[in-house]
Design an enzyme around this catalytic site. Sequence first.
Site, PDB file in Angstrom:
ATOM      1  N   SER A   1       0.828  -1.202   0.000  1.00  0.00           N
ATOM      2  CA  SER A   1       0.000   0.000   0.000  1.00  0.00           C
ATOM      3  C   SER A   1       0.872   1.266   0.000  1.00  0.00           C
ATOM      4  O   SER A   1       1.685   1.456  -0.895  1.00  0.00           O
ATOM      5  CB  SER A   1      -0.952  -0.039   1.202  1.00  0.00           C
TER       6      SER A   1
ATOM      7  N   HIS B   1      -2.486  -1.024  -4.936  1.00  0.00           N
ATOM      8  CA  HIS B   1      -3.932  -0.888  -5.087  1.00  0.00           C
ATOM      9  C   HIS B   1      -4.322   0.589  -5.008  1.00  0.00           C
ATOM     10  O   HIS B   1      -3.552   1.410  -4.503  1.00  0.00           O
ATOM     11  CB  HIS B   1      -4.665  -1.691  -4.006  1.00  0.00           C
TER      12      HIS B   1
END
Length: 254
Positions: A132, A155
């Site tokens: 992340s 993501h």
Amino acid sequence: MNNYRQQEPQPNQPGPIGPGGPGVDESKRSAVVDSIQQLGQTNVPVNESNIFCMTIIGQVEGHMVLPPQNKTTKYEHLIPQLVAAEQNPKIEGVFIILNTVGGDVEAGLAIAEMIATLSKPTVTLVLGGGHSIGVPIAVSSDFSIIAETATMTIHPIRLNGLVIGVPQTFEYLDKMQERVLRFIMSHSRITEEKLKELMFKTGELTRDIGTTVIGVDAVKFGLIDAIGGVGEAIRELNRRMEERRNAAAGGFVQ
């Protein structure tokens, strides 16, 4: 005739209280016990190093305090450390070790910007995971290394909790996403097309969006510079510190 002879102290008998006496022995024993309890080893190697090692583990904690059972790295603790490393003339390089699941986006970007703007050589090593918002932190250094078994999850930005469903909210979210994308691309060799393909790929995660990239693939895509571990990272950092010393010496002579 006086047969009295002064008795010499036996080697196994304690001497007087003072240097070398039982007072010192007790303090040494106490220090050893404390070291075993806290660190699991009898002695800690003491060596003044010219490398500042900083770890980013667990979840990056930002504006919201996370529950006490969460393993966290507080960004307000890291920023003063980086400033101190930049100002300390004895520190010649900064070594950042990551094993993080991500966390607060703005806090992660703040840490990444701090690392990217240091004047001293920096090397990051991803161990376990750099997921992340850990991705921008991993690529923010001069040279990035990832362990062969480590992974990085790419993501889009996600929100939880109450979200006001107005166009301005989604526009802000889109701009924040663009900030993360631009930072990653400007500090790595990955292309915009490849990064967006990995970010918006469906079918690989439980939330059906994003991609988990293993160490070898992260290097192949240009996200990370090399595969390696602590030894390779330290060697690369020492090489860059030596180059900086030589450049400074050359400039001084001129």
